[in-house]
Design a protein around this motif. Structure first.
Motif, PDB file in Angstrom:
ATOM      1  N   PRO A 150       5.292 -41.561  -1.078  1.00  0.00           N
ATOM      2  CA  PRO A 150       4.828 -41.027   0.194  1.00  0.00           C
ATOM      3  C   PRO A 150       5.803 -40.626   1.249  1.00  0.00           C
ATOM      4  N   ARG A 151       5.674 -39.567   2.001  1.00  0.00           N
ATOM      5  CA  ARG A 151       6.576 -39.348   3.068  1.00  0.00           C
ATOM      6  C   ARG A 151       5.886 -38.381   4.125  1.00  0.00           C
ATOM      7  N   THR A 152       5.859 -38.732   5.573  1.00  0.00           N
ATOM      8  CA  THR A 152       5.033 -37.894   6.466  1.00  0.00           C
ATOM      9  C   THR A 152       6.179 -37.114   7.040  1.00  0.00           C
ATOM     10  N   GLU A 153       5.689 -35.683   7.237  1.00  0.00           N
ATOM     11  CA  GLU A 153       6.131 -34.847   7.878  1.00  0.00           C
ATOM     12  C   GLU A 153       5.406 -34.226   9.209  1.00  0.00           C
ATOM     13  N   VAL A 154       5.754 -33.970  10.433  1.00  0.00           N
ATOM     14  CA  VAL A 154       5.366 -33.909  11.612  1.00  0.00           C
ATOM     15  C   VAL A 154       6.097 -32.542  12.366  1.00  0.00           C
ATOM     16  N   SER A 155       5.280 -31.515  12.590  1.00  0.00           N
ATOM     17  CA  SER A 155       5.785 -30.518  13.513  1.00  0.00           C
ATOM     18  C   SER A 155       4.869 -30.127  14.585  1.00  0.00           C
ATOM     19  N   ALA A 156       5.373 -30.602  15.894  1.00  0.00           N
ATOM     20  CA  ALA A 156       4.494 -30.164  17.171  1.00  0.00           C
ATOM     21  C   ALA A 156       5.142 -30.003  18.379  1.00  0.00           C
ATOM     22  N   GLY A 157       4.487 -29.164  19.268  1.00  0.00           N
ATOM     23  CA  GLY A 157       5.100 -28.965  20.364  1.00  0.00           C
ATOM     24  C   GLY A 157       4.145 -29.306  21.545  1.00  0.00           C
ATOM     25  N   LEU A 158       4.804 -30.219  22.514  1.00  0.00           N
ATOM     26  CA  LEU A 158       4.170 -30.973  23.530  1.00  0.00           C
ATOM     27  C   LEU A 158       4.487 -30.132  24.785  1.00  0.00           C
ATOM     28  N   ARG A 159       3.365 -29.824  25.470  1.00  0.00           N
ATOM     29  CA  ARG A 159       3.543 -28.889  26.781  1.00  0.00           C
ATOM     30  C   ARG A 159       2.865 -29.806  27.928  1.00  0.00           C
ATOM     31  N   PHE A 160       3.742 -30.463  28.650  1.00  0.00           N
ATOM     32  CA  PHE A 160       3.072 -31.169  29.945  1.00  0.00           C
ATOM     33  C   PHE A 160       2.862 -30.304  31.188  1.00  0.00           C
ATOM     34  N   ASP A 161       1.546 -30.287  31.497  1.00  0.00           N
ATOM     35  CA  ASP A 161       1.090 -29.583  32.579  1.00  0.00           C
ATOM     36  C   ASP A 161       1.152 -30.632  33.725  1.00  0.00           C
ATOM     37  N   ASP A 162       1.028 -31.773  33.842  1.00  0.00           N
ATOM     38  CA  ASP A 162       1.269 -32.902  34.573  1.00  0.00           C
ATOM     39  C   ASP A 162       1.472 -34.022  34.009  1.00  0.00           C
ATOM     40  N   PRO A 163       3.125 -34.377  33.957  1.00  0.00           N
ATOM     41  CA  PRO A 163       3.345 -35.560  33.258  1.00  0.00           C
ATOM     42  C   PRO A 163       2.838 -37.078  33.798  1.00  0.00           C
ATOM     43  N   SER A 164       2.699 -37.035  34.905  1.00  0.00           N
ATOM     44  CA  SER A 164       2.093 -38.030  35.779  1.00  0.00           C
ATOM     45  C   SER A 164       1.088 -38.583  35.378  1.00  0.00           C
ATOM     46  N   LYS A 165       0.106 -37.488  35.419  1.00  0.00           N
ATOM     47  CA  LYS A 165      -1.375 -37.527  34.826  1.00  0.00           C
ATOM     48  C   LYS A 165      -1.429 -38.221  33.464  1.00  0.00           C
ATOM     49  N   PHE A 166      -0.607 -37.627  32.517  1.00  0.00           N
ATOM     50  CA  PHE A 166      -0.566 -38.065  31.206  1.00  0.00           C
ATOM     51  C   PHE A 166      -0.065 -39.483  31.074  1.00  0.00           C
ATOM     52  N   PHE A 167       0.977 -39.939  31.797  1.00  0.00           N
ATOM     53  CA  PHE A 167       1.388 -41.314  31.421  1.00  0.00           C
ATOM     54  C   PHE A 167       0.321 -42.263  32.045  1.00  0.00           C
ATOM     55  N   ARG A 168      -0.331 -41.739  33.309  1.00  0.00           N
ATOM     56  CA  ARG A 168      -1.483 -42.826  33.812  1.00  0.00           C
ATOM     57  C   ARG A 168      -2.385 -42.926  32.731  1.00  0.00           C
ATOM     58  N   ASN A 169      -2.909 -42.010  32.257  1.00  0.00           N
ATOM     59  CA  ASN A 169      -3.996 -41.821  31.240  1.00  0.00           C
ATOM     60  C   ASN A 169      -3.762 -42.826  30.114  1.00  0.00           C
ATOM     61  N   TRP A 170      -2.349 -43.395  29.956  1.00  0.00           N
ATOM     62  CA  TRP A 170      -1.979 -43.915  28.667  1.00  0.00           C
ATOM     63  C   TRP A 170      -1.856 -45.558  29.453  1.00  0.00           C
ATOM     64  N   GLY A 171      -1.906 -45.833  30.819  1.00  0.00           N
ATOM     65  CA  GLY A 171      -1.713 -47.057  31.122  1.00  0.00           C
ATOM     66  C   GLY A 171      -0.363 -47.273  31.720  1.00  0.00           C
ATOM     67  N   TYR A 172       0.506 -46.347  31.827  1.00  0.00           N
ATOM     68  CA  TYR A 172       1.781 -46.509  32.233  1.00  0.00           C
ATOM     69  C   TYR A 172       2.006 -45.917  33.660  1.00  0.00           C
ATOM     70  N   ASP A 173       2.719 -46.491  34.477  1.00  0.00           N
ATOM     71  CA  ASP A 173       3.274 -45.970  35.647  1.00  0.00           C
ATOM     72  C   ASP A 173       4.233 -44.657  35.426  1.00  0.00           C
ATOM     73  N   PRO A 174       3.960 -43.805  36.232  1.00  0.00           N
ATOM     74  CA  PRO A 174       4.803 -42.493  35.841  1.00  0.00           C
ATOM     75  C   PRO A 174       6.188 -42.870  35.900  1.00  0.00           C
ATOM     76  N   VAL A 175       6.875 -42.166  34.845  1.00  0.00           N
ATOM     77  CA  VAL A 175       8.409 -42.393  34.731  1.00  0.00           C
ATOM     78  C   VAL A 175       9.045 -41.313  35.134  1.00  0.00           C
TER      79      VAL A 175
END
Length: 233
Positions: A150-175
């Protein structure tokens, strides 16, 4: 013990046969198409992941070290190697892991000649949109078997509208104090999708962030952070 509390066939239509289901962990409907060329459909209003994930060990002082984990058995993902999954369009309105909002998702699952594929994937999370790399509209994940390995292949594009909000949602201080950002990911690694170790991954990580205008003074010029990482042997 959680189970399906109820289900019902809401009626036979010319386009599909919808079967509704309801439970504490998920509720929605499954659509059986009248036309065999049309994919099946699965709509989930809300899905709670926490009961399906292994519990985290509680940390406490003065207790003996936990016993080493047992030797791993056969990889349960390998059952998909011989499975023939028909195309199913999946639509999840609200995905949660306990208090964490993991957004809404749309994708298609299906078996291919040598892979189990999640394709045409899009997602919307707090502060983040998931789509394809570059100008492609959708992301994909494939668990592929090459000579039975088995081998996993991923292709994805991430677009951050609000990076601080994203990090806070995952329990991290905004970096990053940024107004927006992007990341294009094209990676593959040996094993199933949960067996990612960056030392074994191969592919390309391409990302960039721009400084938020509210954090740019009159004496500062706009600042962009751009980075490209090529992982190869």
């Amino acid at each position: 013990e959680d189970g399906i509390r109820d289900y019902k066939v809401t009626g036979v239509q010319t386009c599909a046969l919808p079967i509704c289901f309801g439970a504490d962990l998920l509720a929605g409907d499954f659509r059986i198409p009248a036309d065999r060329a049309t994919p099946f459909g699965l709509h989930v209003g809300r899905l709670e992941l926490a009961p399906f994930l292994p519990p985290k060990p509680a940390a406490s002082e003065g207790t003996p070290a936990p016993a080493p984990p047992p030797e791993p058995g056969p990889d349960p993902w390998n059952v998909l190697a011989d499975a023939r999954v028909p195309p199913i369009d999946v639509d999840i309105d609200s995905l949660h892991n306990g208090p964490r909002d993991m957004g809404s998702w749309r994708f298609r699952v299906a078996s291919e000649a040598d892979a189990f594929a999640v394709s045409e994937a899009t997602g919307t999370l707090p502060g983040l949109r998931v789509g394809g790399t570059g100008d492609l509209p959708t992301a994909s994940l494939r668990l592929r078997w090459i000579a039975g390995v088995p081998r996993t292949e991923v292709s994805a594009g991430l677009r951050f509208d609000d990076p601080s909000k994203f990090f806070r949602n995952w329990g991290y201080d905004p970096v990053l104090e940024s107004s927006d950002g992007r990341a294009d990911v094209s990676l593959s690694w040996p094993g199933n999708p949960l067996a990612l170790h960056m030392a074994d991954a191969r592919g390309l990580l391409d990302f960039g962030f721009s400084r938020s205008e509210e954090h740019t003074s009159e004496l500062q010029s706009p600042c962009n952070l751009v980075c490209r990482l090529l992982l190869e042997k």
